[in-house]
Scaffold this motif. Structure first.
Motif, PDB file in Angstrom:
ATOM      1  N   SER A 117       0.831  -1.204   0.000  1.00  0.00           N
ATOM      2  CA  SER A 117       0.000   0.000   0.000  1.00  0.00           C
ATOM      3  C   SER A 117       0.861   1.248   0.000  1.00  0.00           C
ATOM      4  N   SER A 118       0.512   2.197  -0.865  1.00  0.00           N
ATOM      5  CA  SER A 118       1.311   3.427  -0.935  1.00  0.00           C
ATOM      6  C   SER A 118       1.203   4.257   0.340  1.00  0.00           C
ATOM      7  N   ILE A 119       0.039   4.257   0.994  1.00  0.00           N
ATOM      8  CA  ILE A 119      -0.103   5.101   2.186  1.00  0.00           C
ATOM      9  C   ILE A 119       0.323   4.413   3.479  1.00  0.00           C
ATOM     10  N   MET A 120       0.351   3.080   3.499  1.00  0.00           N
ATOM     11  CA  MET A 120       0.653   2.375   4.753  1.00  0.00           C
ATOM     12  C   MET A 120       2.030   1.725   4.770  1.00  0.00           C
ATOM     13  N   LYS A 121       2.730   1.732   3.646  1.00  0.00           N
ATOM     14  CA  LYS A 121       3.978   0.956   3.545  1.00  0.00           C
ATOM     15  C   LYS A 121       5.060   1.355   4.549  1.00  0.00           C
ATOM     16  N   ASP A 122       5.030   2.594   5.043  1.00  0.00           N
ATOM     17  CA  ASP A 122       6.049   3.044   5.980  1.00  0.00           C
ATOM     18  C   ASP A 122       5.676   2.816   7.443  1.00  0.00           C
ATOM     19  N   VAL A 123       4.474   2.308   7.690  1.00  0.00           N
ATOM     20  CA  VAL A 123       4.055   2.030   9.063  1.00  0.00           C
ATOM     21  C   VAL A 123       4.720   0.740   9.530  1.00  0.00           C
ATOM     22  N   PRO A 124       5.408   0.771  10.675  1.00  0.00           N
ATOM     23  CA  PRO A 124       6.070  -0.447  11.162  1.00  0.00           C
ATOM     24  C   PRO A 124       5.056  -1.551  11.478  1.00  0.00           C
ATOM     25  N   VAL A 125       5.391  -2.770  11.049  1.00  0.00           N
ATOM     26  CA  VAL A 125       4.554  -3.932  11.329  1.00  0.00           C
ATOM     27  C   VAL A 125       5.380  -4.907  12.168  1.00  0.00           C
ATOM     28  N   VAL A 126       4.806  -5.327  13.282  1.00  0.00           N
ATOM     29  CA  VAL A 126       5.452  -6.296  14.165  1.00  0.00           C
ATOM     30  C   VAL A 126       4.620  -7.568  14.117  1.00  0.00           C
ATOM     31  N   ILE A 127       5.285  -8.693  13.901  1.00  0.00           N
ATOM     32  CA  ILE A 127       4.609  -9.987  13.849  1.00  0.00           C
ATOM     33  C   ILE A 127       4.849 -10.713  15.171  1.00  0.00           C
ATOM     34  N   MET A 128       3.784 -11.319  15.718  1.00  0.00           N
ATOM     35  CA  MET A 128       3.928 -12.137  16.930  1.00  0.00           C
ATOM     36  C   MET A 128       3.525 -13.566  16.600  1.00  0.00           C
ATOM     37  N   SER A 129       4.163 -14.500  17.280  1.00  0.00           N
ATOM     38  CA  SER A 129       3.787 -15.897  17.112  1.00  0.00           C
ATOM     39  C   SER A 129       4.179 -16.682  18.346  1.00  0.00           C
ATOM     40  N   SER A 130       3.416 -17.710  18.645  1.00  0.00           N
ATOM     41  CA  SER A 130       3.772 -18.577  19.762  1.00  0.00           C
ATOM     42  C   SER A 130       4.758 -19.655  19.299  1.00  0.00           C
ATOM     43  N   GLU A 131       4.986 -19.731  17.984  1.00  0.00           N
ATOM     44  CA  GLU A 131       5.902 -20.730  17.425  1.00  0.00           C
ATOM     45  C   GLU A 131       7.197 -20.062  16.978  1.00  0.00           C
ATOM     46  N   ASN A 132       8.303 -20.604  17.427  1.00  0.00           N
ATOM     47  CA  ASN A 132       9.614 -20.074  17.061  1.00  0.00           C
ATOM     48  C   ASN A 132      10.126 -20.842  15.845  1.00  0.00           C
ATOM     49  N   VAL A 133       9.728 -20.392  14.661  1.00  0.00           N
ATOM     50  CA  VAL A 133      10.105 -21.058  13.409  1.00  0.00           C
ATOM     51  C   VAL A 133      11.030 -20.126  12.629  1.00  0.00           C
ATOM     52  N   PRO A 134      12.348 -20.403  12.632  1.00  0.00           N
ATOM     53  CA  PRO A 134      13.305 -19.479  11.991  1.00  0.00           C
ATOM     54  C   PRO A 134      12.983 -19.122  10.546  1.00  0.00           C
ATOM     55  N   THR A 135      12.526 -20.081   9.736  1.00  0.00           N
ATOM     56  CA  THR A 135      12.223 -19.760   8.334  1.00  0.00           C
ATOM     57  C   THR A 135      11.066 -18.770   8.251  1.00  0.00           C
ATOM     58  N   ARG A 136      10.077 -18.940   9.112  1.00  0.00           N
ATOM     59  CA  ARG A 136       8.924 -18.036   9.149  1.00  0.00           C
ATOM     60  C   ARG A 136       9.363 -16.637   9.592  1.00  0.00           C
ATOM     61  N   ILE A 137      10.210 -16.594  10.613  1.00  0.00           N
ATOM     62  CA  ILE A 137      10.714 -15.315  11.127  1.00  0.00           C
ATOM     63  C   ILE A 137      11.467 -14.580  10.018  1.00  0.00           C
ATOM     64  N   ASN A 138      12.377 -15.286   9.341  1.00  0.00           N
ATOM     65  CA  ASN A 138      13.163 -14.673   8.256  1.00  0.00           C
ATOM     66  C   ASN A 138      12.264 -14.192   7.121  1.00  0.00           C
ATOM     67  N   GLU A 139      11.266 -14.982   6.781  1.00  0.00           N
ATOM     68  CA  GLU A 139      10.331 -14.631   5.713  1.00  0.00           C
ATOM     69  C   GLU A 139       9.631 -13.305   6.044  1.00  0.00           C
ATOM     70  N   CYS A 140       9.179 -13.165   7.269  1.00  0.00           N
ATOM     71  CA  CYS A 140       8.485 -11.936   7.691  1.00  0.00           C
ATOM     72  C   CYS A 140       9.429 -10.736   7.675  1.00  0.00           C
ATOM     73  N   LEU A 141      10.635 -10.919   8.194  1.00  0.00           N
ATOM     74  CA  LEU A 141      11.602  -9.818   8.225  1.00  0.00           C
ATOM     75  C   LEU A 141      11.997  -9.399   6.815  1.00  0.00           C
ATOM     76  N   GLU A 142      12.174 -10.373   5.913  1.00  0.00           N
ATOM     77  CA  GLU A 142      12.524 -10.065   4.525  1.00  0.00           C
ATOM     78  C   GLU A 142      11.392  -9.323   3.821  1.00  0.00           C
ATOM     79  N   GLU A 143      10.160  -9.585   4.219  1.00  0.00           N
ATOM     80  CA  GLU A 143       9.003  -8.938   3.600  1.00  0.00           C
ATOM     81  C   GLU A 143       8.785  -7.527   4.146  1.00  0.00           C
ATOM     82  N   GLY A 144       9.528  -7.172   5.209  1.00  0.00           N
ATOM     83  CA  GLY A 144       9.437  -5.801   5.701  1.00  0.00           C
ATOM     84  C   GLY A 144       8.965  -5.640   7.140  1.00  0.00           C
ATOM     85  N   ALA A 145       8.757  -6.753   7.866  1.00  0.00           N
ATOM     86  CA  ALA A 145       8.368  -6.628   9.274  1.00  0.00           C
ATOM     87  C   ALA A 145       9.515  -5.983  10.048  1.00  0.00           C
TER      88      ALA A 145
END
Length: 142
Positions: A93-121
């Protein structure tokens, strides 16, 4: 002491399909002087932000919400649309892209964490969130 920080509390959108987790996050954020809006799923969050189908809707009430949200914190595992999918829509989104997004999860899955961080979390946090986690969020993002 500077009271100006209390006049303009940062607005956080908290998204979680679990009502207990949502209440915990809301309470922690409010105790940390944040204004909190909650959504029970990613679709509701997109509607609140005025982001439907990747475009910004022209509904009269959607723009004010979107422009005031300073951070979005979302659960990863939700039915229908995951936190990762929500993250991608926000970053597209052009208007929301700069808003920080934090992802939470009860599962510690490194591939999932990396995927989210690479996507901009901005951060990936393990649930249950603690007061110290929220203090760190405020310090880094707000």
């Amino acid at each position: 002491m500077d009271d100006s920080a209390h006049l303009e509390e940062p607005h956080v959108l908290a998204v979680d399909d679990n009502s207990l987790d949502r209440k915990i996050v809301e309470k922690l954020l409010k105790n940390s002087s944040c204004k909190v809006t909650t959504a029970e799923n990613a679709q509701r969050a997109l509607e609140y932000l005025g982001l439907v189908d990747g475009t910004h809707t022209s509904a009269p009430n959607s723009q004010p919400h979107a422009s005031k949200v300073r951070m979005i914190i979302t659960d990863y595992c939700m039915p229908g649309m995951t936190g990762y999918d929500l993250l991608k829509k926000i970053k597209e989104s052009s208007i929301m892209k700069d808003v920080p997004v934090v992802i939470m999860s009860s599962e510690n899955v490194p591939t999932r964490i990396n995927e989210c961080l690479e996507e901009g979390a901005e951060m990936f946090m393990l649930k249950p969130l603690k007061y110290s986690d929220v203090k760190e969020l405020r310090r880094h993002l707000l």
